[in-house]
Motif scaffolding. Structure first.
Motif, PDB file in Angstrom:
ATOM      1  N   VAL A  20       0.860  -1.181  -0.241  1.00  0.00           N
ATOM      2  CA  VAL A  20       0.054   0.028  -0.188  1.00  0.00           C
ATOM      3  C   VAL A  20       0.899   1.142   0.183  1.00  0.00           C
ATOM      4  O   VAL A  20       1.746   1.312   0.993  1.00  0.00           O
ATOM      5  CB  VAL A  20      -1.060   0.017   1.327  1.00  0.00           C
ATOM      6  N   PRO A  21       1.068   2.106  -1.213  1.00  0.00           N
ATOM      7  CA  PRO A  21       1.903   3.035  -1.385  1.00  0.00           C
ATOM      8  C   PRO A  21       1.554   4.300  -0.393  1.00  0.00           C
ATOM      9  O   PRO A  21       1.834   5.511  -0.793  1.00  0.00           O
ATOM     10  CB  PRO A  21       1.901   3.125  -2.693  1.00  0.00           C
ATOM     11  N   TYR A  22       0.719   4.091   0.516  1.00  0.00           N
ATOM     12  CA  TYR A  22       0.170   5.377   1.447  1.00  0.00           C
ATOM     13  C   TYR A  22       0.444   4.830   2.734  1.00  0.00           C
ATOM     14  O   TYR A  22       0.786   4.022   3.277  1.00  0.00           O
ATOM     15  CB  TYR A  22      -1.123   5.681   1.092  1.00  0.00           C
ATOM     16  N   THR A  28      -7.395   3.356   2.051  1.00  0.00           N
ATOM     17  CA  THR A  28      -6.645   2.013   1.369  1.00  0.00           C
ATOM     18  C   THR A  28      -6.130   1.253   2.366  1.00  0.00           C
ATOM     19  O   THR A  28      -6.121  -0.109   1.805  1.00  0.00           O
ATOM     20  CB  THR A  28      -5.843   2.532   0.217  1.00  0.00           C
ATOM     21  N   GLY A  57       2.478   8.261  -3.413  1.00  0.00           N
ATOM     22  CA  GLY A  57       2.070   6.923  -4.043  1.00  0.00           C
ATOM     23  C   GLY A  57       3.138   6.325  -4.674  1.00  0.00           C
ATOM     24  O   GLY A  57       3.127   5.121  -5.132  1.00  0.00           O
ATOM     25  N   SER A  61       4.827   2.275  -5.401  1.00  0.00           N
ATOM     26  CA  SER A  61       4.099   1.866  -6.871  1.00  0.00           C
ATOM     27  C   SER A  61       5.602   1.311  -7.680  1.00  0.00           C
ATOM     28  O   SER A  61       5.402   0.574  -8.465  1.00  0.00           O
ATOM     29  CB  SER A  61       3.366   3.004  -7.366  1.00  0.00           C
ATOM     30  N   LEU A  75       0.049  -4.670  -5.474  1.00  0.00           N
ATOM     31  CA  LEU A  75      -0.147  -3.388  -5.187  1.00  0.00           C
ATOM     32  C   LEU A  75      -1.630  -2.855  -5.017  1.00  0.00           C
ATOM     33  O   LEU A  75      -2.325  -3.167  -5.874  1.00  0.00           O
ATOM     34  CB  LEU A  75       0.553  -2.417  -6.224  1.00  0.00           C
ATOM     35  N   VAL A  77      -3.963   0.536  -4.898  1.00  0.00           N
ATOM     36  CA  VAL A  77      -3.852   1.944  -5.162  1.00  0.00           C
ATOM     37  C   VAL A  77      -5.236   2.506  -5.291  1.00  0.00           C
ATOM     38  O   VAL A  77      -6.091   1.983  -5.608  1.00  0.00           O
ATOM     39  CB  VAL A  77      -2.942   2.324  -6.486  1.00  0.00           C
ATOM     40  N   HIS A  81      -3.344   7.056  -8.967  1.00  0.00           N
ATOM     41  CA  HIS A  81      -2.208   6.565  -9.558  1.00  0.00           C
ATOM     42  C   HIS A  81      -2.110   6.916 -10.882  1.00  0.00           C
ATOM     43  O   HIS A  81      -1.043   7.061 -11.782  1.00  0.00           O
ATOM     44  CB  HIS A  81      -2.387   5.030  -9.459  1.00  0.00           C
ATOM     45  N   PRO A  95       1.889   4.600 -15.559  1.00  0.00           N
ATOM     46  CA  PRO A  95       0.672   4.396 -14.314  1.00  0.00           C
ATOM     47  C   PRO A  95       0.116   3.193 -15.030  1.00  0.00           C
ATOM     48  O   PRO A  95      -0.505   2.323 -14.485  1.00  0.00           O
ATOM     49  CB  PRO A  95       0.133   5.225 -13.914  1.00  0.00           C
ATOM     50  N   GLU A 143      -3.753  13.052  -1.608  1.00  0.00           N
ATOM     51  CA  GLU A 143      -3.361  12.724  -2.785  1.00  0.00           C
ATOM     52  C   GLU A 143      -4.017  13.586  -3.832  1.00  0.00           C
ATOM     53  O   GLU A 143      -4.742  14.504  -3.784  1.00  0.00           O
ATOM     54  CB  GLU A 143      -3.522  11.259  -3.225  1.00  0.00           C
TER      55      GLU A 143
END
Length: 306
Positions: A20-22, A28, A57, A61, A75, A77, A81, A95, A143
């Motif tokens: 989870v890029p957060y 999320t 993010g 990612s 992943l 997102v 993204h 992306p 974001e």
């Protein structure tokens, strides 16, 4: 075990990592952890959530984009993204092209939240207050989408409402509750745990239709902001060049979870709007968003951060 989940034979033969890029505690992250828990019912290996926040993010990612496409790194997102292509000055990946779509997971309704101690209790009252006090009503975002929604509302209303960036919806909501942040746009999942406390007010929904999680909250359109219709999604992706059969196996496993009544009840209580769609439909949605944000950038409504 259902036959579709055995199509790849030995997958998974070891733990699967969901990146989870957060930051932790956002919507999320909470949904990803619910999915990871539910996967244990259908598959013999654990699914472990790893938060790799940074650069809207991009950090997490990129790590997944460079991982082996063996099914052991996934992943999750949000729709920004795709939007990041136009919002950030540069991206180390494409992306869409540089990822394998697995499935759309949920719709991400965005809501405008304010602390109960703020001197306004509706969208119109907030706009009037912001006009009378230029720069005093900051709008939190996590974001590109929530930032765009906040600044687009300010632009249409003719009010000065500075964008204040946060790393996660959880952090944004904590500052709303504490009174450090006047307002913020976030998902119903991030806002959900606070909505029954009496410490926050939900002033508006960004969608054209009311959100199922907050059916009593009017949309921005209902409150006089014409053609205001913005929502996002949450999706699962994988590294590029994944074997299509493996991608279908993973998608089938996730779909099995989303069809489970107990899981549906769990995410409904979290404020998640289930919207499971297989990979082809996810790819269509990503390509559609790309066209929308390209047009917005060309019109000057999105400007890359420097």
């Amino acid at each position: 075990m259902p036959t579709p989940l055995l199509a790849q034979g030995s997958w998974p033969s070891r733990p699967v990592r969901i990146v989870v890029p957060y930051a932790a505690s956002g919507g999320t992250d909470l949904l990803s952890r619910a999915i990871a828990d539910a996967m244990r019912t259908y598959l013999p290996q654990p699914f472990v959530v790893e938060n790799r926040a940074g650069a809207a993010g991009v950090v997490g990612s990129e790590a997944v984009m460079r991982a082996e496409p063996d099914g052991y790194t996934l992943l999750v997102v949000v729709s920004t993204h795709v939007m990041n292509r136009y919002y950030l000055a540069s991206l180390p990946f494409d992306p869409i092209r540089d990822f394998t779509p697995i499935a759309m997971l949920s719709r991400n309704s965005m809501v405008l939240v304010a602390g109960s101690g703020q001197p306004f209790d509706s969208l119109r009252a907030m706009i009037d207050y912001a006009k009378a006090h230029p720069g005093r009503v900051g709008t939190g975002s996590t974001e590109a989408l929530s930032s765009f929604i906040g600044q687009e509302l300010a632009r249409r209303a003719g009010a000065e409402m500075p964008d204040i960036a946060y790393r996660s919806g959880g952090q944004l909501m904590n500052d709303i509750v504490a009174g450090h942040l006047p307002t913020g746009w976030t998902s119903t999942v991030s806002a959900g745990p606070h909505m029954q406390t009496g410490k926050v007010r939900v002033l508006a929904v960004a969608n054209a239709e009311r959100a199922a999680a907050v059916p009593d909250v009017p949309t921005a359109q209902e409150q006089g902001i014409a053609e205001f219709d913005f929502s996002g999604w949450v999706a699962m992706l994988a590294p590029p060049r994944m074997d299509p059969a493996l991608a279908r196996t993973i998608s089938a496993a996730v779909q099995k979870v989303f069809e489970d009544p107990a899981f549906q009840q769990r995410i409904l209580a979290m404020g998640v709007e289930r919207d499971f769609r297989p990979a082809p439909a996810l790819l269509d949605a990503m390509q559609r968003d790309d066209r929308i944000w390209a047009a917005a950038a060309e019109a000057g409504h999105i400007r890359p951060q420097q």
